[in-house]
Design a protein around this motif. Sequence first.
Motif, PDB file in Angstrom:
ATOM      1  N   GLY A  91       2.003  39.362  37.175  1.00  0.00           N
ATOM      2  CA  GLY A  91       1.718  40.891  37.115  1.00  0.00           C
ATOM      3  C   GLY A  91       1.855  41.231  38.294  1.00  0.00           C
ATOM      4  O   GLY A  91       2.521  40.959  39.195  1.00  0.00           O
ATOM      5  N   ARG A  92       0.742  42.155  38.850  1.00  0.00           N
ATOM      6  CA  ARG A  92       0.818  42.890  40.257  1.00  0.00           C
ATOM      7  C   ARG A  92      -0.115  42.108  41.246  1.00  0.00           C
ATOM      8  O   ARG A  92      -0.540  42.549  42.287  1.00  0.00           O
ATOM      9  N   TYR A  93      -0.877  40.874  40.713  1.00  0.00           N
ATOM     10  CA  TYR A  93      -1.701  40.158  41.455  1.00  0.00           C
ATOM     11  C   TYR A  93      -0.996  39.061  41.905  1.00  0.00           C
ATOM     12  O   TYR A  93      -0.208  38.229  41.680  1.00  0.00           O
ATOM     13  N   VAL A  94      -1.722  38.472  43.264  1.00  0.00           N
ATOM     14  CA  VAL A  94      -1.423  37.391  44.049  1.00  0.00           C
ATOM     15  C   VAL A  94      -2.392  36.279  43.774  1.00  0.00           C
ATOM     16  O   VAL A  94      -3.583  36.611  43.536  1.00  0.00           O
ATOM     17  N   ILE A  95      -2.116  34.989  43.411  1.00  0.00           N
ATOM     18  CA  ILE A  95      -2.973  34.047  43.160  1.00  0.00           C
ATOM     19  C   ILE A  95      -2.683  32.908  44.089  1.00  0.00           C
ATOM     20  O   ILE A  95      -1.600  32.223  44.186  1.00  0.00           O
ATOM     21  N   GLU A  96      -3.853  32.657  45.023  1.00  0.00           N
ATOM     22  CA  GLU A  96      -3.655  31.671  46.102  1.00  0.00           C
ATOM     23  C   GLU A  96      -4.499  30.462  45.818  1.00  0.00           C
ATOM     24  O   GLU A  96      -5.762  30.575  45.539  1.00  0.00           O
ATOM     25  N   GLY A  97      -3.863  29.280  45.751  1.00  0.00           N
ATOM     26  CA  GLY A  97      -4.570  27.982  45.460  1.00  0.00           C
ATOM     27  C   GLY A  97      -4.927  27.599  44.172  1.00  0.00           C
ATOM     28  O   GLY A  97      -4.479  28.173  43.165  1.00  0.00           O
ATOM     29  N   GLY A 116      -5.715  40.203  44.543  1.00  0.00           N
ATOM     30  CA  GLY A 116      -5.366  38.762  44.181  1.00  0.00           C
ATOM     31  C   GLY A 116      -6.743  37.944  44.024  1.00  0.00           C
ATOM     32  O   GLY A 116      -7.761  38.578  44.475  1.00  0.00           O
ATOM     33  N   LEU A 117      -6.572  36.776  43.874  1.00  0.00           N
ATOM     34  CA  LEU A 117      -7.661  35.865  43.714  1.00  0.00           C
ATOM     35  C   LEU A 117      -7.046  34.525  44.502  1.00  0.00           C
ATOM     36  O   LEU A 117      -5.861  34.353  44.498  1.00  0.00           O
ATOM     37  N   ALA A 118      -8.183  33.981  45.333  1.00  0.00           N
ATOM     38  CA  ALA A 118      -7.855  32.697  45.876  1.00  0.00           C
ATOM     39  C   ALA A 118      -8.972  31.761  45.692  1.00  0.00           C
ATOM     40  O   ALA A 118      -9.999  32.161  45.699  1.00  0.00           O
ATOM     41  N   VAL A 119      -8.547  30.532  46.046  1.00  0.00           N
ATOM     42  CA  VAL A 119      -9.478  29.389  45.981  1.00  0.00           C
ATOM     43  C   VAL A 119      -9.148  28.866  47.239  1.00  0.00           C
ATOM     44  O   VAL A 119      -8.123  27.987  47.293  1.00  0.00           O
ATOM     45  N   PRO A 120      -9.705  29.191  48.490  1.00  0.00           N
ATOM     46  CA  PRO A 120      -9.287  28.636  49.867  1.00  0.00           C
ATOM     47  C   PRO A 120      -9.457  27.340  49.818  1.00  0.00           C
ATOM     48  O   PRO A 120     -10.303  26.556  49.039  1.00  0.00           O
ATOM     49  N   PRO A 137     -18.321  21.978  44.971  1.00  0.00           N
ATOM     50  CA  PRO A 137     -18.594  23.396  44.672  1.00  0.00           C
ATOM     51  C   PRO A 137     -17.702  24.340  45.457  1.00  0.00           C
ATOM     52  O   PRO A 137     -17.159  24.046  46.247  1.00  0.00           O
ATOM     53  N   TYR A 138     -17.108  25.390  44.769  1.00  0.00           N
ATOM     54  CA  TYR A 138     -16.225  26.304  45.307  1.00  0.00           C
ATOM     55  C   TYR A 138     -16.372  27.732  44.661  1.00  0.00           C
ATOM     56  O   TYR A 138     -16.925  27.809  43.740  1.00  0.00           O
ATOM     57  N   ASP A 139     -15.704  28.875  45.460  1.00  0.00           N
ATOM     58  CA  ASP A 139     -15.777  29.998  44.965  1.00  0.00           C
ATOM     59  C   ASP A 139     -14.300  30.494  44.732  1.00  0.00           C
ATOM     60  O   ASP A 139     -13.509  29.978  45.373  1.00  0.00           O
ATOM     61  N   VAL A 140     -14.092  31.113  43.559  1.00  0.00           N
ATOM     62  CA  VAL A 140     -12.979  31.975  43.361  1.00  0.00           C
ATOM     63  C   VAL A 140     -13.055  33.361  43.923  1.00  0.00           C
ATOM     64  O   VAL A 140     -14.103  34.076  43.819  1.00  0.00           O
ATOM     65  N   VAL A 141     -12.280  33.678  45.021  1.00  0.00           N
ATOM     66  CA  VAL A 141     -12.556  34.953  45.862  1.00  0.00           C
ATOM     67  C   VAL A 141     -11.556  35.944  45.342  1.00  0.00           C
ATOM     68  O   VAL A 141     -10.485  35.827  45.437  1.00  0.00           O
ATOM     69  N   ALA A 142     -11.958  37.281  45.058  1.00  0.00           N
ATOM     70  CA  ALA A 142     -11.029  38.309  45.019  1.00  0.00           C
ATOM     71  C   ALA A 142     -10.833  38.992  46.460  1.00  0.00           C
ATOM     72  O   ALA A 142     -11.806  39.241  47.096  1.00  0.00           O
ATOM     73  N   PHE A 143      -9.545  39.374  46.743  1.00  0.00           N
ATOM     74  CA  PHE A 143      -9.209  40.061  47.997  1.00  0.00           C
ATOM     75  C   PHE A 143      -8.324  41.080  47.883  1.00  0.00           C
ATOM     76  O   PHE A 143      -7.692  41.154  46.913  1.00  0.00           O
ATOM     77  N   ASN A 144      -8.310  41.603  48.994  1.00  0.00           N
ATOM     78  CA  ASN A 144      -7.269  42.870  49.267  1.00  0.00           C
ATOM     79  C   ASN A 144      -6.419  42.301  50.469  1.00  0.00           C
ATOM     80  O   ASN A 144      -7.088  41.649  51.244  1.00  0.00           O
ATOM     81  N   ALA A 145      -5.511  42.886  50.745  1.00  0.00           N
ATOM     82  CA  ALA A 145      -4.659  42.712  52.026  1.00  0.00           C
ATOM     83  C   ALA A 145      -5.336  43.265  53.113  1.00  0.00           C
ATOM     84  O   ALA A 145      -5.033  42.571  54.098  1.00  0.00           O
ATOM     85  N   ALA A 146      -6.275  44.040  53.052  1.00  0.00           N
ATOM     86  CA  ALA A 146      -7.083  44.423  54.468  1.00  0.00           C
ATOM     87  C   ALA A 146      -8.065  43.309  54.707  1.00  0.00           C
ATOM     88  O   ALA A 146      -8.624  43.381  55.725  1.00  0.00           O
ATOM     89  N   GLY A 147      -8.203  42.539  54.013  1.00  0.00           N
ATOM     90  CA  GLY A 147      -9.177  41.169  54.271  1.00  0.00           C
ATOM     91  C   GLY A 147     -10.293  41.393  53.578  1.00  0.00           C
ATOM     92  O   GLY A 147     -11.142  40.260  53.926  1.00  0.00           O
ATOM     93  N   SER A 149     -13.143  40.829  50.733  1.00  0.00           N
ATOM     94  CA  SER A 149     -13.242  40.076  49.706  1.00  0.00           C
ATOM     95  C   SER A 149     -14.621  40.287  49.018  1.00  0.00           C
ATOM     96  O   SER A 149     -15.837  40.499  49.757  1.00  0.00           O
ATOM     97  N   SER A 150     -14.833  39.285  47.884  1.00  0.00           N
ATOM     98  CA  SER A 150     -16.042  39.217  47.245  1.00  0.00           C
ATOM     99  C   SER A 150     -15.840  37.986  46.179  1.00  0.00           C
ATOM    100  O   SER A 150     -14.670  37.715  45.817  1.00  0.00           O
ATOM    101  N   VAL A 151     -16.845  37.414  45.976  1.00  0.00           N
ATOM    102  CA  VAL A 151     -16.875  36.059  45.098  1.00  0.00           C
ATOM    103  C   VAL A 151     -16.645  36.853  43.515  1.00  0.00           C
ATOM    104  O   VAL A 151     -17.330  37.684  43.114  1.00  0.00           O
ATOM    105  N   PHE A 152     -15.315  36.179  42.898  1.00  0.00           N
ATOM    106  CA  PHE A 152     -15.395  36.574  41.594  1.00  0.00           C
ATOM    107  C   PHE A 152     -15.813  35.498  40.452  1.00  0.00           C
ATOM    108  O   PHE A 152     -16.137  35.804  39.607  1.00  0.00           O
ATOM    109  N   ALA A 153     -15.896  34.419  41.015  1.00  0.00           N
ATOM    110  CA  ALA A 153     -16.418  33.502  40.040  1.00  0.00           C
ATOM    111  C   ALA A 153     -17.162  32.292  41.032  1.00  0.00           C
ATOM    112  O   ALA A 153     -16.204  31.975  42.196  1.00  0.00           O
ATOM    113  N   SER A 154     -17.963  31.356  40.647  1.00  0.00           N
ATOM    114  CA  SER A 154     -18.428  30.450  41.440  1.00  0.00           C
ATOM    115  C   SER A 154     -18.598  29.217  40.450  1.00  0.00           C
ATOM    116  O   SER A 154     -18.704  29.342  39.251  1.00  0.00           O
TER     117      SER A 154
END
Length: 156
Positions: A91-97, A116-120, A137-147, A149-154
């Motif tokens: 869709g309109r989202y980027v998914i990283e990792g 988008g969402l990322a798992v770095p 353990p890892y976090d799924v991070v929600a981000f925007n192009a400006a940098g 971010s917030s934790v979307f899921a842990s």
Amino acid sequence: RAARRFPVHWLIGGIAIALLAIVIRGIWAQAGHPEVVVYKSATCGCCNSWVEHLRSHGFSVATHDVRDVAEVRRRLKVPERFAACHTAKVGRYVIEGHVPAREIERLLAMRPRVDGLAVPDMPIGSPGMEYGSRRDPYDVVAFNAAGESSVFASYR
């Protein structure tokens, strides 16, 4: 001898059935997940495993093997600190990792104002990175192009 004519009502019926099939197919496509387009290295096994994870959760996935995933990441404005081994669009989202399918489903249902969402990195135990019973353990991070971010899921 007179030529045999094709009954007009058969033609109209055939067209009506074809149009109905097109409409039904469109409704079914909207009810399911949008296609995920994945950009990855041709030699990355964990990327292929992540693609299979998505497919097993009902996603349609198109893959593109690219020489430079980092270039795709830059073009899609993924902040470098969230970099992983593959980048995708849904869709309109980027998914990283190695983002779990359930988080992508949640993202698509919630439609938050993020890019988008990322798992770095590549945490062991994330989808496509399974290694026996080990689960880092890892976090799924929600981000925007400006940098921002917030934790979307842990996952712990």
